[in-house]
Design an enzyme around this catalytic site. Structure first.
Site, PDB file in Angstrom:
ATOM      1  N   HIS A  45      37.768  30.867  39.289  1.00 42.50           N
ATOM      2  CA  HIS A  45      38.701  31.075  38.181  1.00 42.50           C
ATOM      3  C   HIS A  45      40.068  31.425  38.757  1.00 42.50           C
ATOM      4  CE1 HIS A  45      37.187  35.035  39.365  1.00 42.50           C
ATOM      5  NE2 HIS A  45      38.451  35.364  39.213  1.00 42.50           N
ATOM      6  N   HIS A 132      46.524  31.755  43.097  1.00 42.86           N
ATOM      7  CA  HIS A 132      45.512  31.415  44.092  1.00 42.86           C
ATOM      8  C   HIS A 132      44.126  31.373  43.451  1.00 42.86           C
ATOM      9  CE1 HIS A 132      45.128  35.765  43.823  1.00 42.86           C
ATOM     10  NE2 HIS A 132      43.870  35.564  44.176  1.00 42.86           N
TER      11      HIS A 132
HETATM   12  O1  3AM Z   1      40.354  35.911  41.545  1.00 37.92           O
HETATM   13  P1  3AM Z   1      40.625  36.903  42.601  1.00 37.92           P
HETATM   14  O2  3AM Z   1      39.651  36.865  43.722  1.00 37.92           O
HETATM   15  O3  3AM Z   1      42.032  36.923  43.053  1.00 37.92           O
HETATM   16  O4  3AM Z   1      39.492  40.119  43.663  1.00 37.92           O
HETATM   17  C1  3AM Z   1      39.062  40.204  42.329  1.00 37.92           C
HETATM   18  C2  3AM Z   1      39.204  38.900  41.599  1.00 37.92           C
HETATM   19  O5  3AM Z   1      40.454  38.325  41.911  1.00 37.92           O
HETATM   20  C3  3AM Z   1      40.014  41.061  41.535  1.00 37.92           C
HETATM   21  O6  3AM Z   1      39.793  40.690  40.196  1.00 37.92           O
HETATM   22  C4  3AM Z   1      39.298  39.352  40.149  1.00 37.92           C
HETATM   23  C5  3AM Z   1      37.997  39.307  39.392  1.00 37.92           C
HETATM   24  O7  3AM Z   1      37.065  40.137  39.993  1.00 37.92           O
HETATM   25  N1  3AM Z   1      39.798  42.473  41.741  1.00 37.92           N
HETATM   26  C6  3AM Z   1      38.608  43.094  41.871  1.00 37.92           C
HETATM   27  N2  3AM Z   1      38.801  44.415  42.058  1.00 37.92           N
HETATM   28  C7  3AM Z   1      40.144  44.623  42.040  1.00 37.92           C
HETATM   29  C8  3AM Z   1      40.977  45.771  42.162  1.00 37.92           C
HETATM   30  N3  3AM Z   1      40.464  46.977  42.347  1.00 37.92           N
HETATM   31  C9  3AM Z   1      40.776  43.377  41.839  1.00 37.92           C
HETATM   32  N4  3AM Z   1      42.101  43.258  41.769  1.00 37.92           N
HETATM   33  C10 3AM Z   1      42.843  44.381  41.893  1.00 37.92           C
HETATM   34  N5  3AM Z   1      42.304  45.589  42.084  1.00 37.92           N
END
Ligand code: 3AM
Length: 202
Positions: A45, A132
């Site tokens: 996603h 990204h």
């Molecule tokens: O789609 P991406 O990988 O960029 O990395 C997690 C993922 O992003 C991010 O939220 C999305 C869905 O899980 N994520 C998880 N924990 C996080 C946090 N503590 C976070 N982003 C910021 N702070």
């Protein structure tokens, strides 16, 4: 954790052909020997905002805020292209596919979502990091040689273009294995901007 508190985030869902192309890329990189935790294709996603712990009773106001934010943004197109790492080449922990095309519109959408959520009391830690599609996370950091080979072999990757016309609030449930994502709310882009039509007029 009780159901009264949910871990949530806002994202653009990816159409099946895009998930398939990225899943295929992941499989090829993985077969090439890069070790990491791979996002299953059905979980791929485009994250716009991570809210984290969210009270279940906040879902309704969040849905309303997302509806307002999305209505003020027009739909746009993106193309997955290229590879990158977070936080940077010195400590590569997250491997992602980049995006080309409507990046200004994507930034505006993320900004609108961030502002709408801030207005109802959710200041977001994560802003300005859009653009990204995460493929894999390293346990610590990716092996530099294996990563260099991946960039050499797959750095020119391009996936099928897709139309961004909705955003979704997801619940994320962590546990053993990959996270489980379930949609809690959805909002259409440009809903308020769509022209009113009168019967028979084009
Ligand atoms: O789609 P991406 O990988 O960029 O990395 C997690 C993922 O992003 C991010 O939220 C999305 C869905 O899980 N994520 C998880 N924990 C996080 C946090 N503590 C976070 N982003 C910021 N702070």
């Amino acid at each position: 954790m009780s159901d009264a508190v949910l871990r949530t985030f806002v994202a653009v869902p990816l159409p099946a052909p895009v998930r398939a192309a990225l899943g295929d890329l992941s499989a090829r990189i993985r077969t090439g020997g890069l070790r990491g935790r791979w996002v299953p294709p059905e979980n791929l996603h485009l994250t716009l905002a991570f809210l984290g712990d969210t009270e279940a009773r906040a879902v309704a106001p969040i849905r309303a805020a997302l509806t307002r934010a999305a209505a003020g943004c027009q739909a746009f197109d993106l193309t997955p292209a290229g590879l990158g790492v977070f936080p940077g080449p010195r400590r590569p922990r997250v491997l992602w596919v980049g995006l080309q095309g409507g990046l200004e519109a994507l930034g505006a959408l993320a900004e609108a979502v961030g502002s709408a959520l801030a207005a109802i009391g959710f200041p977001l830690p994560r802003r300005g990091a859009v653009g990204h599609l995460t493929l894999a996370r390293a346990k610590e950091v990716f092996d530099p040689e294996a990563l260099a080979a991946v960039f050499q072999r797959h750095g020119g990757f391009a996936g099928p273009p897709f139309h961004v016309h909705r955003i979704v609030l997801y619940r994320s449930q962590l546990g053993a294995g990959p996270a489980r994502y379930s949609p809690l709310a959805e909002a259409a882009l440009g809903a308020a901007g769509a022209p009113f039509t009168t019967g028979g007029e084009p």
